[in-house]
Design a protein around this motif. Structure first.
Motif, short mmCIF file in Angstrom:
data_model
loop_
_atom_site.label_atom_id
_atom_site.label_comp_id
_atom_site.label_asym_id
_atom_site.label_seq_id
_atom_site.Cartn_x
_atom_site.Cartn_y
_atom_site.Cartn_z
N ILE A 188 -0.08 28.09 18.31
CA ILE A 188 0.78 27.63 17.22
C ILE A 188 1.30 26.26 17.62
O ILE A 188 2.01 26.13 18.62
N THR A 209 0.00 25.74 39.12
CA THR A 209 1.05 25.87 40.12
C THR A 209 2.05 26.96 39.75
O THR A 209 3.12 27.07 40.34
N ILE A 217 3.23 29.57 33.86
CA ILE A 217 1.83 29.96 33.91
C ILE A 217 1.00 28.71 34.13
O ILE A 217 1.28 27.66 33.55
N ILE A 274 2.67 24.47 22.94
CA ILE A 274 2.02 24.11 24.21
C ILE A 274 0.78 23.29 23.87
O ILE A 274 -0.02 23.72 23.05
C1 FAD Z 1 -1.09 19.11 39.74
C2 FAD Z 1 -0.46 19.59 38.46
C3 FAD Z 1 -0.11 20.92 38.34
C4 FAD Z 1 0.45 21.39 37.15
N1 FAD Z 1 0.72 22.72 37.03
C5 FAD Z 1 1.10 23.20 35.83
C6 FAD Z 1 1.28 24.61 35.61
O1 FAD Z 1 1.13 25.42 36.53
N2 FAD Z 1 1.63 25.02 34.38
C7 FAD Z 1 1.80 24.16 33.32
O2 FAD Z 1 2.10 24.60 32.20
N3 FAD Z 1 1.68 22.83 33.51
C8 FAD Z 1 1.33 22.34 34.72
N4 FAD Z 1 1.20 20.99 34.89
C9 FAD Z 1 1.63 20.10 33.79
C10 FAD Z 1 0.58 19.91 32.71
O3 FAD Z 1 -0.27 18.85 33.09
C11 FAD Z 1 1.25 19.55 31.37
O4 FAD Z 1 2.05 18.43 31.55
C12 FAD Z 1 2.09 20.68 30.80
O5 FAD Z 1 1.35 21.89 30.79
C13 FAD Z 1 2.50 20.33 29.39
O6 FAD Z 1 3.34 21.35 28.87
P1 FAD Z 1 3.49 21.53 27.30
O7 FAD Z 1 2.19 21.79 26.68
O8 FAD Z 1 4.56 22.55 27.09
O9 FAD Z 1 4.12 20.13 26.84
P2 FAD Z 1 3.45 18.96 25.99
O10 FAD Z 1 2.16 18.55 26.56
O11 FAD Z 1 4.51 17.94 25.82
O12 FAD Z 1 3.14 19.65 24.60
C14 FAD Z 1 4.11 20.07 23.69
C15 FAD Z 1 3.37 20.54 22.46
O13 FAD Z 1 4.28 21.07 21.51
C16 FAD Z 1 3.88 20.71 20.22
N5 FAD Z 1 5.06 20.81 19.35
C17 FAD Z 1 6.13 19.97 19.30
N6 FAD Z 1 7.02 20.41 18.40
C18 FAD Z 1 6.51 21.55 17.87
C19 FAD Z 1 6.97 22.47 16.87
N7 FAD Z 1 8.15 22.29 16.26
N8 FAD Z 1 6.19 23.52 16.57
C20 FAD Z 1 4.99 23.71 17.20
N9 FAD Z 1 4.50 22.87 18.13
C21 FAD Z 1 5.27 21.81 18.46
C22 FAD Z 1 3.33 19.32 20.36
O14 FAD Z 1 2.43 19.02 19.32
C23 FAD Z 1 2.63 19.40 21.73
O15 FAD Z 1 1.26 19.77 21.58
C24 FAD Z 1 0.68 20.50 36.08
C25 FAD Z 1 0.35 19.16 36.22
C26 FAD Z 1 -0.20 18.69 37.39
C27 FAD Z 1 -0.56 17.25 37.49
#
Ligand code: FAD
Ligand code: AMP
Lengths: 269, 322
Positions: free
Chosen positions: B287, B254, B251, B268
């Motif tokens: 969460i 992209t 989601i 997330i």
């Molecule tokens: C041009 C471009 C397009 C992109 N397109 C997309 C897209 O379509 N979709 C997308 O999702 N991303 C996209 N991204 C990537 C986006 O920028 C982020 O890097 C991505 O969304 C991060 O994913 P995340 O939140 O899962 O990971 P992270 O940012 O690493 O976050 C992980 C989270 O989990 C939490 N956590 C860790 N352990 C636990 C636990 N045990 N219990 C609860 N919480 C916990 C942490 O505190 C942290 O907040 C794109 C990036 C660019 C540059």
């Protein structure tokens, strides 16, 4: 085999909205003064794709040139391309490149590739995280008259052809073309390898090759699509935090809150 | 140049649902630009719905080479049709194929491209649009200085039009012109993911997992919860890039743009590129162990905690109340 990888210096896409600023003409996003710029994420992955091709190239006769059009380059950021294994880094520095006009950028890329003596394969990121245009490589393909293959999570070159596995929203597709070709890379390809410490020290002494916009001989013309205003989108909602003596209690309370508010139904309704 | 042409993308002969958002976008400018027509490209196309879109004509371009989302083939067919019809505006679907063909078509026709248009405004012979940029952190107003205008409406920006009662459009069969020279690429094979149980775009409730889930197994718990509440499972980009879940789960900018009633984000962080794909959800629930995670700034309900503790209890509470 000669691969040119197009890399763009962008402000860090993870900069929180609150830390971003807009220029005084309200036509550009300036990023944050406290966060250094980065190489566009997908372009790092394009570089990784190039390095994998080089690794498997018979006889090792494969050259990788990283090319960037931009302004106010941070050399330590851009030299990462050399540290991971690119043979050359070419920077074209001009304020005109700070634009959302993909047609101009593609023309300049085409001219720079030409001046660099051409390439068998041009690798790009699927899109740049500043304007999210996702256009320059497609236009570049059009301008060069080369095939363009997009959204590759795998890129392989053999017998004068390139084969990619491209990501679709409901699966994937294997496509191929003759060389030379333009290929765009998506994040599923995997992260750029980490530069070895030794290489990082070595590149400190290396200089990028510099070219000027003038040498490229491209006109800046009026853009077909022109940004006339930019504003930041700050979304703020009031969050109701749900706690408890421990995580389990908070989890149970969360479920009850959502059920009682009629937001979810425990029987799949 | 006059009128509006809608490119109706098909899959296995069926017109994609994006079509109805394109119709809605086209209708906002039809009073100024004149008649709306549709170009349906594909193989063995079922046109009945398009005929009820209120369009004047539906051009049907059938060719076996238009079965797969092959950009070269679609671009070539659409380009020749545009050279015949001279539309002032062409409305493309926000799909992998649609976005790619849009950019190349704009260049070939000497026009201007508007990706991800949220609003369209026509004044003094120029089309002005707004679009999110920088992953959704900002909004840009873009003026398209050269016609034809090739517009890709942002998913969710235009409320889908409804098919009318009458099949009022006339059908025009056109033999697509796809020259061999235009086909610089070749399709080797195609793989489809197995069907999702509930499509993310239509789900009322979505529970999504992020990098914080730290592996593929926890997604099974997400699936059990989704089954219990009749929802669908999504993900941020890292779980897709790491192969924990198929890419079709993604989601965001992209990935897919969704607008459920309730969006539950687990592990997330809330990067704009992710939240731009779910920010229109009526209620967002987060969460996350990090109380400073940006996701809490857009959440209606939040639990600062470890999903390993929170989610099993959440699941159990559903069973208790079920
Ligand atoms: C041009 C471009 C397009 C992109 N397109 C997309 C897209 O379509 N979709 C997308 O999702 N991303 C996209 N991204 C990537 C986006 O920028 C982020 O890097 C991505 O969304 C991060 O994913 P995340 O939140 O899962 O990971 P992270 O940012 O690493 O976050 C992980 C989270 O989990 C939490 N956590 C860790 N352990 C636990 C636990 N045990 N219990 C609860 N919480 C916990 C942490 O505190 C942290 O907040 C794109 C990036 C660019 C540059
Ligand atoms: N200024 C630039 N310098 C080098 N490469 C660029 C530049 N702008 C765009 N590109 C390449 O084109 C891709 C798509 O960019 P864009 O069309 O701006 O989203 C990027 O991922 C880069 O590979």
């Amino acid at each position: 085999m000669r691969i040119i990888v197009c890399i763009k210096q962008v402000f860090d896409p993870l900069t929180p909205v609150n830390a971003l600023t807009i220029d005084s003409d309200r036509k550009k996003i300036l990023g944050s003064a406290y966060t250094p710029p980065v190489i566009n994420g997908y372009d790092e992955q394009a570089l990784e794709a190039a390095l994998r091709i080089k690794e498997n190239w018979p006889g090792g006769e494969c050259e990788i040139v990283a090319l960037s059009l931009g302004e106010r380059f941070k050399l330590d950021v851009m030299k990462k391309a050399l540290a991971v294994g690119a043979d050359e880094l070419v920077l074209v520095d001009d304020a005109a490149f700070d634009t959302a006009d993909s047609v101009f950028i593609a023309r300049a890329l085409a001219a720079a590739i030409h001046r660099l003596g051409g390439a068998d394969l041009v690798l790009c990121g699927r899109q740049a995280s500043d304007w999210d245009n996702a256009q320059a490589p497609l236009l570049l393909g059009e301008m060069l008259g080369w095939p363009c293959l997009t959204l590759a999570r795998r890129v392989e070159v053999r017998n004068g052809r390139v084969e990619v596995e491209r990501v679709l929203s409901d699966g994937s597709q294997v496509m191929e073309s003759n060389l030379p070709a333009v290929v765009t890379v998506t994040s599923e390809l995997g992260e750029l390898r980490f530069p070895p410490a030794r290489a990082r020290l070595q590149v400190a002494r290396r200089r990028p090759k510099e070219m000027t916009l003038k040498e490229l001989n491209v006109e800046i013309g009026s853009p077909a699509a022109e940004v006339i205003d930019v504003s930041l989108l700050k979304v703020e909602r009031e969050c109701q935090y749900i706690g408890g003596a421990n995580g389990a209690e908070a989890g149970r309370r969360l479920a009850e809150t959502l059920i009682d508010a009629g937001l979810i139904s425990p029987n799949g309704g | 140049m006059a009128g509006i042409l809608i490119f109706a993308e098909t899959d296995a002969g069926a017109i994609l649902p994006n079509f109805w958002e394109q119709v809605a976008a086209a209708r906002t400018l039809a009073p100024q630009l004149g008649s709306v027509s549709v170009a349906a490209l594909g193989w063995q196309i079922k046109t009945d719905e398009a005929l009820r879109s209120g369009a004047e004509a539906v051009y049907v371009l059938e060719d076996e080479r238009l079965t797969e989302p092959w950009p070269d083939a679609h671009l070539s067919a659409l380009e020749s049709l545009c050279h015949e019809l001279h539309p002032a505006m062409i409305v493309m679907p926000r799909t992998t194929l649609g976005m790619e063909v849009a950019a190349r078509l704009a260049f070939r026709l000497g026009g201007a491209l508007a990706q991800d248009a949220m609003t369209l405004q026509l004044a003094d012979d120029a089309l002005t649009i707004t679009r999110p940029v920088a992953g959704g952190a900002a909004s840009a107003t873009v003026r398209l200085n050269r016609a034809p205008w090739i517009v890709v409406p942002r998913s969710g920006a235009f409320t889908p039009a409804e098919p009318g009662a009458e099949a009022s459009a006339k059908v025009v069969s056109v033999q697509p012109s796809i020259s061999d020279a235009a086909l610089k690429t070749r399709c080797v094979s195609r793989a489809r993911q197995e069907g999702e149980t509930i499509s993310l775009e239509r789900a009322r409730v979505i529970i999504s997992g992020g990098r914080g889930l730290d592996g593929p197994e926890p997604f099974q718990l997400l699936h059990r919860i989704a089954d219990a509440i009749g929802g669908a499972v999504g993900a941020s980009r890292p779980p897709c890039d790491s192969g924990w879940v198929p890419t079709s789960y993604q989601i965001g900018l992209t990935g897919k743009m969704v607008s459920p009633e309730v969006y539950i984000a687990v592990g997330i962080s809330g990067a704009t590129q992710h939240t731009t794909g779910c920010s229109s959800a009526r209620t967002i629930v987060a969460i996350n162990t990090d109380k400073d995670a940006p996701i809490f700034r857009m959440a209606t309900y939040g639990v600062v905690g470890d999903w390993k503790e929170v989610l099993p209890a959440f699941h159990a509470a559903l069973a208790d109340r079920g």
